[in-house]
Design a protein around this motif. Structure first.
Motif, PDB file in Angstrom:
ATOM      1  N   LEU A  24      -6.097  18.116   7.575  1.00 50.91           N
ATOM      2  CA  LEU A  24      -4.690  18.958   6.804  1.00 50.91           C
ATOM      3  C   LEU A  24      -5.015  19.609   5.731  1.00 50.91           C
ATOM      4  O   LEU A  24      -5.998  18.562   4.676  1.00 50.91           O
ATOM      5  CB  LEU A  24      -3.314  18.093   6.923  1.00 50.91           C
ATOM      6  N   ARG A  25      -4.398  19.979   4.918  1.00 50.90           N
ATOM      7  CA  ARG A  25      -4.819  20.535   3.553  1.00 50.90           C
ATOM      8  C   ARG A  25      -3.433  20.938   2.932  1.00 50.90           C
ATOM      9  O   ARG A  25      -2.845  21.096   2.750  1.00 50.90           O
ATOM     10  CB  ARG A  25      -5.705  21.954   3.117  1.00 50.90           C
ATOM     11  N   PHE A  26      -3.581  20.070   1.034  1.00 55.23           N
ATOM     12  CA  PHE A  26      -1.830  20.155   0.561  1.00 55.23           C
ATOM     13  C   PHE A  26      -2.846  20.602  -0.430  1.00 55.23           C
ATOM     14  O   PHE A  26      -3.862  21.147  -1.741  1.00 55.23           O
ATOM     15  CB  PHE A  26      -2.549  18.359   0.020  1.00 55.23           C
ATOM     16  N   MET A  27      -1.692  21.807  -1.122  1.00 58.32           N
ATOM     17  CA  MET A  27      -1.953  22.215  -2.111  1.00 58.32           C
ATOM     18  C   MET A  27      -0.667  22.073  -3.326  1.00 58.32           C
ATOM     19  O   MET A  27       0.472  22.148  -3.196  1.00 58.32           O
ATOM     20  CB  MET A  27      -2.078  23.825  -1.505  1.00 58.32           C
ATOM     21  N   SER A  28      -1.441  22.012  -4.958  1.00 58.71           N
ATOM     22  CA  SER A  28      -0.467  22.335  -5.450  1.00 58.71           C
ATOM     23  C   SER A  28      -1.182  23.401  -6.959  1.00 58.71           C
ATOM     24  O   SER A  28      -1.798  23.885  -7.039  1.00 58.71           O
ATOM     25  CB  SER A  28      -1.088  20.731  -6.617  1.00 58.71           C
ATOM     26  N   GLU A  29       0.794  23.739  -8.014  1.00 58.69           N
ATOM     27  CA  GLU A  29       0.473  24.634  -8.010  1.00 58.69           C
ATOM     28  C   GLU A  29       1.430  24.825  -9.684  1.00 58.69           C
ATOM     29  O   GLU A  29       2.739  23.722  -9.355  1.00 58.69           O
ATOM     30  CB  GLU A  29       1.363  25.539  -7.869  1.00 58.69           C
ATOM     31  N   THR A  30       0.670  24.716 -10.630  1.00 58.17           N
ATOM     32  CA  THR A  30       1.054  24.024 -11.471  1.00 58.17           C
ATOM     33  C   THR A  30       1.245  25.180 -13.107  1.00 58.17           C
ATOM     34  O   THR A  30       0.192  25.939 -13.091  1.00 58.17           O
ATOM     35  CB  THR A  30       0.741  22.750 -12.685  1.00 58.17           C
ATOM     36  N   LYS A  31       2.434  25.319 -14.111  1.00 63.94           N
ATOM     37  CA  LYS A  31       2.114  26.202 -14.962  1.00 63.94           C
ATOM     38  C   LYS A  31       1.709  25.454 -15.287  1.00 63.94           C
ATOM     39  O   LYS A  31       2.080  24.718 -16.715  1.00 63.94           O
ATOM     40  CB  LYS A  31       3.692  26.872 -14.905  1.00 63.94           C
ATOM     41  N   GLN A  32       1.052  26.633 -16.670  1.00 61.54           N
ATOM     42  CA  GLN A  32      -0.246  26.064 -18.264  1.00 61.54           C
ATOM     43  C   GLN A  32       0.784  26.457 -19.084  1.00 61.54           C
ATOM     44  O   GLN A  32       0.797  28.167 -19.047  1.00 61.54           O
ATOM     45  CB  GLN A  32      -1.358  26.474 -17.976  1.00 61.54           C
ATOM     46  N   LEU A  33       1.336  25.703 -19.737  1.00 61.58           N
ATOM     47  CA  LEU A  33       2.768  26.112 -21.098  1.00 61.58           C
ATOM     48  C   LEU A  33       1.486  25.109 -21.976  1.00 61.58           C
ATOM     49  O   LEU A  33       2.149  23.990 -22.116  1.00 61.58           O
ATOM     50  CB  LEU A  33       4.104  25.483 -20.424  1.00 61.58           C
ATOM     51  N   PRO A  34       1.041  25.743 -22.841  1.00 63.74           N
ATOM     52  CA  PRO A  34       0.507  25.101 -24.042  1.00 63.74           C
ATOM     53  C   PRO A  34       1.558  24.357 -24.698  1.00 63.74           C
ATOM     54  O   PRO A  34       2.422  24.882 -25.080  1.00 63.74           O
ATOM     55  CB  PRO A  34      -0.142  26.343 -24.961  1.00 63.74           C
ATOM     56  N   ALA A  35       0.672  23.074 -25.473  1.00 63.43           N
ATOM     57  CA  ALA A  35       2.716  22.684 -26.233  1.00 63.43           C
ATOM     58  C   ALA A  35       1.727  23.335 -27.661  1.00 63.43           C
ATOM     59  O   ALA A  35       2.916  23.254 -28.218  1.00 63.43           O
ATOM     60  CB  ALA A  35       1.773  21.153 -26.476  1.00 63.43           C
ATOM     61  N   GLU A  36       2.036  24.496 -28.063  1.00 64.43           N
ATOM     62  CA  GLU A  36       1.563  24.628 -29.501  1.00 64.43           C
ATOM     63  C   GLU A  36       2.347  25.896 -29.717  1.00 64.43           C
ATOM     64  O   GLU A  36       2.973  25.697 -30.148  1.00 64.43           O
ATOM     65  CB  GLU A  36      -0.043  25.185 -29.492  1.00 64.43           C
ATOM     66  N   VAL A  37       1.657  26.090 -27.792  1.00 69.40           N
ATOM     67  CA  VAL A  37       2.949  28.258 -27.501  1.00 69.40           C
ATOM     68  C   VAL A  37       4.274  27.497 -27.720  1.00 69.40           C
ATOM     69  O   VAL A  37       5.258  27.770 -28.142  1.00 69.40           O
ATOM     70  CB  VAL A  37       2.622  28.910 -26.374  1.00 69.40           C
ATOM     71  N   LEU A  38       4.973  26.311 -27.095  1.00 76.92           N
ATOM     72  CA  LEU A  38       6.410  26.485 -26.891  1.00 76.92           C
ATOM     73  C   LEU A  38       7.165  25.066 -27.599  1.00 76.92           C
ATOM     74  O   LEU A  38       7.387  25.562 -28.398  1.00 76.92           O
ATOM     75  CB  LEU A  38       6.286  24.620 -25.326  1.00 76.92           C
TER      76      LEU A  38
END
Length: 331
Positions: free
Chosen positions: A64-78
């Protein structure tokens, strides 16, 4: 394929056929993150083909193959976006936002920024050996392994697993091998090791590309530094690093294996080589560690989070599905 391994024992009381696994995985396929979604995860076809099967069988081994995707939101920008919103409130109303209001502003800022954020994807190979009742995850991070096992437990009714356990701890065995300067039968000690003091100093000594059959290494162990990592080679075919938590990292096949495989490549060949070698290595390693332990498998899925935190094990109910056709896998 399978550069790292966290290994689980599957409850033998359960029983599945491959199409049941396929149907279960179809409940949670991977979809990319939506505009304001921070993370998405699910199953993708292991062959990489659009609309392909999510559970493939090669030589009786299920992949099987598991995939994950996350959005990169730098703390400084936030933080900068939050401050902009706070400054706007101060300017308009002549007051400084309180703690609760700032938390709300942070949530608003995140929703504003997520559609513009870069995404990062990662995948994990998942191998089920139905005959040996083993589940192997291609990761060195327990948190990522927990995420995948939890998804399997929720999708597959009656699926129960426990982390592979041995009578002798990996750390005790590695310490013995370094003190005796003698590896277990079928294995050889390589040139990488990490030793950590058990006292308050937490002192760490690392050896890289260095012979370990020297008095200095023995003295470190005798003085209380315990091995947390040790490089080994099995049968001159697979090299790897064993950790004190029984994880297997830096898996690499030797030239002996690669030469036998020839120039053929592709999904089926890669799976056959990896599972063929590793399905022999795992039982030999377990034997070198005194045989398998006796962790309980099959507790109620209601205890999943508690067991994960307390024991490092994740379990599901052990009741077998109704389908018990002759092609059913023995787990």
């Amino acid at each position: 394929m399978f550069k790292n391994m966290i290994i689980y024992r599957i409850a033998a009381q359960s029983a599945y056929v491959l199409y049941q696994v396929e149907e279960a995985l179809q409940k949670t396929p991977f979809f990319p993150c939506g505009a304001t979604q921070e993370k998405s995860a699910g199953w993708v076809p292991p062959r990489g083909e659009d609309h392909g099967l999510l559970a493939e069988s090669v030589g009786g081994q299920w992949i099987l193959r598991f995939m994950s995707e996350t959005k990169q939101l730098p703390a400084e920008v936030l933080n900068r976006k939050v401050q902009e919103k706070a400054d706007a409130i101060t300017k308009e109303y002549g007051r400084t936002p309180g703690k609760k209001e700032k938390r709300d502003l942070k949530d608003e800022a995140k929703l504003d920024l997520l559609p513009q954020a870069f995404t990062k994807r990662s995948t994990m190979w998942v191998w089920i050996d139905p005959e040996a009742c083993l589940l192997v995850l291609d990761t060195g991070a327990q948190g990522k392994a927990d995420e995948v096992v939890t998804l399997l437990v929720e999708s597959l009714k009656g699926f129960g697993v426990s982390l592979l356990d041995t009578q002798t701890s990996a750390q005790a065995a590695m310490a013995h091998w370094l003190l005796s300067q003698e590896a277990p039968v079928g294995f050889s000690v390589d040139r990488e090791c990490e030793l950590k003091a058990a006292d308050e100093s937490k002192a760490v000594v690392r050896y890289g590309r260095h012979p370990l059959d020297i008095d200095e290494v023995k003295q470190h162990v005798e003085h209380g530094k315990l091995p947390t990592k040790l490089a080994l080679t099995w049968d001159d075919r697979v090299s790897f690093v064993l950790t004190d938590s029984l994880r297997i990292n830096k898996v690499a096949f030797t030239d002996t294996v690669l030469d036998q495989a020839g120039d053929e490549g592709g999904f089926d060949t890669d799976v056959a080589i990896a599972t063929g070698e590793l399905s022999k290595l795992i039982p030999d390693l377990v034997e070198a560690l005194g045989g398998e332990g006796r962790h309980e498998i099959g507790a109620s899925s209601d205890t999943l989070a508690v067991r994960a935190a307390a024991k490092g094990a994740i379990t599901g109910p052990a009741s077998a599905p109704a389908d018990t056709a002759p092609t059913t896998a023995p787990f």
